[in-house]
Design an enzyme around this catalytic site. Structure first.
Site, PDB file in Angstrom:
ATOM      1  N   ASP A 133       7.948  44.435  12.255  1.00 22.72           N
ATOM      2  CA  ASP A 133       7.470  44.452  10.968  1.00 22.72           C
ATOM      3  C   ASP A 133       6.222  43.516  10.872  1.00 22.72           C
ATOM      4  O   ASP A 133       6.594  42.337  11.136  1.00 22.72           O
ATOM      5  CB  ASP A 133       8.797  44.386  10.124  1.00 22.72           C
ATOM      6  CG  ASP A 133       8.296  43.999   8.527  1.00 22.72           C
ATOM      7  OD1 ASP A 133       7.101  44.063   8.564  1.00 22.72           O
ATOM      8  OD2 ASP A 133       9.126  43.663   7.993  1.00 22.72           O
ATOM      9  N   LYS A 157     -13.297  47.379  10.637  1.00 17.57           N
ATOM     10  CA  LYS A 157     -13.689  47.535   9.485  1.00 17.57           C
ATOM     11  C   LYS A 157     -12.752  48.503   8.744  1.00 17.57           C
ATOM     12  O   LYS A 157     -11.970  49.199   9.248  1.00 17.57           O
ATOM     13  CB  LYS A 157     -15.038  48.292   9.550  1.00 17.57           C
ATOM     14  CG  LYS A 157     -15.160  49.780  10.042  1.00 17.57           C
ATOM     15  CD  LYS A 157     -16.482  50.213   9.757  1.00 17.57           C
ATOM     16  CE  LYS A 157     -16.392  51.080   8.509  1.00 17.57           C
ATOM     17  NZ  LYS A 157     -15.832  52.525   8.543  1.00 17.57           N
ATOM     18  N   HIS A 167     -17.991  49.913  15.187  1.00 18.48           N
ATOM     19  CA  HIS A 167     -18.138  50.686  16.435  1.00 18.48           C
ATOM     20  C   HIS A 167     -19.498  51.233  16.556  1.00 18.48           C
ATOM     21  O   HIS A 167     -19.816  51.740  17.739  1.00 18.48           O
ATOM     22  CB  HIS A 167     -16.996  51.782  16.488  1.00 18.48           C
ATOM     23  CG  HIS A 167     -17.308  52.974  15.845  1.00 18.48           C
ATOM     24  ND1 HIS A 167     -17.278  53.030  14.417  1.00 18.48           N
ATOM     25  CD2 HIS A 167     -17.701  54.333  15.940  1.00 18.48           C
ATOM     26  CE1 HIS A 167     -17.578  54.412  14.046  1.00 18.48           C
ATOM     27  NE2 HIS A 167     -17.955  55.007  14.901  1.00 18.48           N
ATOM     28  N   LYS A 190     -22.231  52.041  20.576  1.00 13.49           N
ATOM     29  CA  LYS A 190     -23.126  53.323  20.637  1.00 13.49           C
ATOM     30  C   LYS A 190     -24.364  52.925  21.804  1.00 13.49           C
ATOM     31  O   LYS A 190     -25.118  52.044  21.369  1.00 13.49           O
ATOM     32  CB  LYS A 190     -23.314  53.996  19.504  1.00 13.49           C
ATOM     33  CG  LYS A 190     -22.494  54.564  18.910  1.00 13.49           C
ATOM     34  CD  LYS A 190     -22.829  55.292  17.796  1.00 13.49           C
ATOM     35  CE  LYS A 190     -21.695  55.880  16.842  1.00 13.49           C
ATOM     36  NZ  LYS A 190     -20.893  56.932  16.952  1.00 13.49           N
ATOM     37  N   GLU A 219     -23.124  63.655   8.623  1.00 11.05           N
ATOM     38  CA  GLU A 219     -22.013  64.267   9.474  1.00 11.05           C
ATOM     39  C   GLU A 219     -21.686  65.748   8.776  1.00 11.05           C
ATOM     40  O   GLU A 219     -21.910  65.783   7.805  1.00 11.05           O
ATOM     41  CB  GLU A 219     -20.620  63.309   9.191  1.00 11.05           C
ATOM     42  CG  GLU A 219     -20.802  61.856   9.562  1.00 11.05           C
ATOM     43  CD  GLU A 219     -19.626  60.811   9.387  1.00 11.05           C
ATOM     44  OE1 GLU A 219     -18.649  61.033  10.198  1.00 11.05           O
ATOM     45  OE2 GLU A 219     -19.236  60.534   8.208  1.00 11.05           O
ATOM     46  N   ASP A 258     -17.455  52.717   3.281  1.00  8.75           N
ATOM     47  CA  ASP A 258     -16.866  53.574   4.513  1.00  8.75           C
ATOM     48  C   ASP A 258     -18.460  53.197   5.458  1.00  8.75           C
ATOM     49  O   ASP A 258     -18.121  53.043   6.805  1.00  8.75           O
ATOM     50  CB  ASP A 258     -16.848  54.906   4.570  1.00  8.75           C
ATOM     51  CG  ASP A 258     -16.051  55.255   5.786  1.00  8.75           C
ATOM     52  OD1 ASP A 258     -15.419  54.406   6.290  1.00  8.75           O
ATOM     53  OD2 ASP A 258     -16.131  56.604   5.959  1.00  8.75           O
ATOM     54  N   HIS A 311     -22.231  50.349   8.934  1.00  5.52           N
ATOM     55  CA  HIS A 311     -22.844  51.113  10.054  1.00  5.52           C
ATOM     56  C   HIS A 311     -24.344  51.167   9.764  1.00  5.52           C
ATOM     57  O   HIS A 311     -25.139  51.065  10.630  1.00  5.52           O
ATOM     58  CB  HIS A 311     -22.224  52.451  10.168  1.00  5.52           C
ATOM     59  CG  HIS A 311     -20.826  52.453  10.595  1.00  5.52           C
ATOM     60  ND1 HIS A 311     -20.169  51.787  11.468  1.00  5.52           N
ATOM     61  CD2 HIS A 311     -19.768  53.259  10.152  1.00  5.52           C
ATOM     62  CE1 HIS A 311     -18.915  51.891  11.441  1.00  5.52           C
ATOM     63  NE2 HIS A 311     -18.567  52.908  10.796  1.00  5.52           N
ATOM     64  N   LYS A 341     -20.917  63.068   4.058  1.00  3.75           N
ATOM     65  CA  LYS A 341     -20.113  63.772   4.964  1.00  3.75           C
ATOM     66  C   LYS A 341     -20.426  65.370   4.335  1.00  3.75           C
ATOM     67  O   LYS A 341     -21.175  65.634   3.341  1.00  3.75           O
ATOM     68  CB  LYS A 341     -18.720  63.570   4.260  1.00  3.75           C
ATOM     69  CG  LYS A 341     -18.087  62.278   4.980  1.00  3.75           C
ATOM     70  CD  LYS A 341     -16.936  62.159   5.318  1.00  3.75           C
ATOM     71  CE  LYS A 341     -16.405  60.775   5.901  1.00  3.75           C
ATOM     72  NZ  LYS A 341     -16.615  60.671   7.383  1.00  3.75           N
TER      73      LYS A 341
HETATM   74  C1  BG6 Z   1     -16.158  55.680  10.641  1.00  2.00           C
HETATM   75  C2  BG6 Z   1     -15.975  55.986   9.306  1.00  2.00           C
HETATM   76  O1  BG6 Z   1     -16.321  54.136  10.557  1.00  2.00           O
HETATM   77  O2  BG6 Z   1     -17.330  56.198  11.348  1.00  2.00           O
HETATM   78  C3  BG6 Z   1     -15.798  57.654   9.372  1.00  2.00           C
HETATM   79  O3  BG6 Z   1     -14.666  55.434   8.872  1.00  2.00           O
HETATM   80  C4  BG6 Z   1     -17.009  58.347  10.019  1.00  2.00           C
HETATM   81  O4  BG6 Z   1     -15.808  58.018   8.105  1.00  2.00           O
HETATM   82  C5  BG6 Z   1     -17.325  57.550  11.271  1.00  2.00           C
HETATM   83  O5  BG6 Z   1     -16.710  59.524  10.155  1.00  2.00           O
HETATM   84  C6  BG6 Z   1     -18.602  57.739  11.956  1.00  2.00           C
HETATM   85  O6  BG6 Z   1     -18.489  57.580  13.318  1.00  2.00           O
HETATM   86  P1  BG6 Z   1     -18.908  58.351  14.506  1.00  2.00           P
HETATM   87  O7  BG6 Z   1     -18.852  57.526  15.779  1.00  2.00           O
HETATM   88  O8  BG6 Z   1     -18.138  59.548  14.598  1.00  2.00           O
HETATM   89  O9  BG6 Z   1     -20.455  58.679  14.187  1.00  2.00           O
END
Ligand code: BG6
Length: 511
Positions: A106, A171, A201, A205, A239, A258, A263, A360
């Site tokens: 927990d 994040k 992340h 890349k 996306e 987000d 990013h 999106k």
């Molecule tokens: C994430 C977001 O950090 O990045 C998502 O929370 C998004 O909403 C994603 O879809 C996009 O990352 P990638 O690597 O799929 O382009």
């Protein structure tokens, strides 16, 4: 012999030093989809330490054996996926699986951390690891502060003798400037800045890392990379996926939080920063923060657009609107699209607009940076007005078709002087074999070897939130302009086109 943690340098490409990774949220989606396949890829490429152990921590009661079985099954399932397509390296998979252990816990109970402490000691005997530990917080943001407090109280993040203790925080780091500052203060009670690895992340890349390489390892771009030659810059992260099954998270987050301060601003910083003094973590991060701190204060009324997808279609397939998605409130005002116009107040960029958009459920999955050069000053060709000459564009294509493209005018063969647009198009796949990866390999490995270059420093996170602060403040008001609708499967709302259209510019079409 004692060695100095600060000066311990492992060359990239060597096996990481012995350590244990503790994953909070071991039963979650992130661990399954990205972290475990990344660890497998590190094992496969001989970068995982010789002496290595992993402790999965989560609420669910599970034995070491069933955790191992669970991870093995999911790696096997994902290995068939196109991103990791390859024949499984059975020996290294087995090694990885054998290093896995599990601790039901927990997150808010101090007793769990006592158990974790004992477990880490036991692993030194059973798995021959040393005292280096990476704590990976693959959990919802609301748990970050509490877990780190508990780790601190249990003495688990104290770096003793020769060994490091590091914490990877996923994040989103806060949901606005004030909450990010509060979270940071909380983390700093138990950790030094050097122990905190804030994950974005996108920085894992290859193509994102290549922006810096492209700019600073080539002689031809930098002389043109400024207000004298560049008309404007566009950064697009489009996306095709909608909210998927993440409404619980997304409803309270939205596209701005987000994607943008993290990013998209990382892409902005890499595109616009000055050359760092070296490729050391702090030298690079100093320049990134500096350029984010130079962003002109945004006017949220005129420079920001938010949108939400409504029902639409892509390639003949009907797509539902955001409000019809599972878990979304019937009158939700959560934005699924953001466009911003930013200016940078420094000598390189004054007067050059940066247009950013992310959304999106758009027509294409396409992330790219467009450097739009100025038009030639006059037309030598009598029948062609200057306005008809299409200016050059350098398009850095981040995904999915990674590469770079330069457009320019060329003579169409024939007796008349006519200009056609042509492209020089570089595709990564034509030159380099893409190692199967999730993008998390580099980041996890870098944390193990203590290289924080690709992680966000606190000042740059704060600079990002500070830029969007006026926009967040306006959008939080009930009487703010409504969220613009765009059909799912389109390129975003008309309001986003108007952001550029006012000055005669337009977004590069998603292709
Ligand atoms: C994430 C977001 O950090 O990045 C998502 O929370 C998004 O909403 C994603 O879809 C996009 O990352 P990638 O690597 O799929 O382009």
């Amino acid at each position: 012999m004692a060695h100095d943690i600060e000066h311990e340098k492992i060359a990239h490409g060597e096996r990481a030093p012995s350590c244990t990774i503790v994953i909070f949220g071991a039963g979650g989606d992130l661990t399954k989809r990205l972290v475990m396949p990344a660890l497998y890829n590190l094992a496969r490429t001989h970068l995982l330490p010789d002496n290595f152990a992993l402790v999965g921590v989560d609420l669910l009661e599970m034995s070491d054996q069933s955790f191992q079985d669970h991870v093995e099954q999911s790696i096997r399932a994902f290995a068939a996926d196109k991103h990791y397509a390859q024949t499984l390296d059975e020996a290294n998979l087995k090694r990885l699986i054998q290093s896995l252990t599990y601790l039901p816990a927990d997150f808010s109970n101090p007793a769990s951390y006592q158990k974790l402490g004992s477990k880490l000691k036991d692993l030194q005997n059973t798995h021959h690891v040393n005292d280096n530990v990476m704590f990976y917080l693959a959990v919802g943001a609301r748990f970050f502060g509490g877990i780190v407090d508990q780790l601190g109280a249990a003495g688990l993040v104290t770096e003793t003798n020769d060994y490091w203790r590091r914490v990877v925080v996923e994040k989103p780091f806060g949901h606005d400037l004030a909450s990010a500052q509060a979270l940071n203060t909380q983390l700093r009670h138990s950790l030094s800045e050097k122990q905190i690895y804030r994950m974005d992340h996108f920085l894992g890349k290859e193509t994102v890392q290549n922006i810096m390489l492209m700019r600073f390892a080539n002689g031809i771009f930098e002389p043109l990379w400024n207000r004298d030659h560049i008309d404007h810059v566009q950064i697009t992260v489009a996306e095709t996926v909608g909210v998927e099954k993440r409404a619980a998270f997304y409803e309270n987050t939205g596209a701005m939080r987000d994607m943008v301060p993290n990013h998209v601003f990382q892409l902005l910083a890499l595109t616009a920063m000055e050359s760092p003094a070296s490729f050391d973590a702090d030298a690079v991060r100093n320049e990134k923060t500096k350029v984010l701190n130079s962003v002109h204060r945004v006017n949220p009324e005129t420079d920001a657009v938010r949108g939400q997808y409504s029902a639409g279609q892509r390639d003949g397939e009907a797509l539902v609107g955001y409000l019809q998605e599972d878990g979304v409130a019937p009158h939700s005002r959560t934005e699924t699209f953001v466009a911003l116009k930013l200016g940078i107040d420094n000598w390189r960029w004054a007067g050059v607009p940066f247009y950013l958009r992310t959304g999106k459920a758009m027509s294409k999955r396409q992330s790219e940076i467009v450097i739009q050069f100025k038009r030639p000053p006059f037309s030598l060709f009598r029948d062609t007005a200057t306005e008809a000459l299409t200016p050059n564009a350098l398009v850095i294509k981040l995904q999915p078709d990674e590469g770079a493209m330069l457009t320019f005018g060329a003579k169409i063969p024939g007796p008349k002087i006519e200009i056609g647009q042509v492209k020089m198009d570089f595709h990564y796949k034509d030159y380099f074999q893409n190692a199967p990866s999730t993008g998390y390999e580099t980041l996890i490995y870098d944390c193990m070897i203590g290289d924080a270059t690709l992680f966000q420093r606190s000042d740059s996170v704060m600079a990002g939130w500070d830029i969007v602060k006026p926009v967040q403040a306006l959008w939080a008001k009930a009487d703010a302009a409504p969220v613009a609708a765009y059909a799912a499967g389109s390129d975003g709302p008309a309001e986003a086109d108007a952001l550029l259209g006012a000055s005669g510019r337009h977004w590069r079409e998603l292709t």
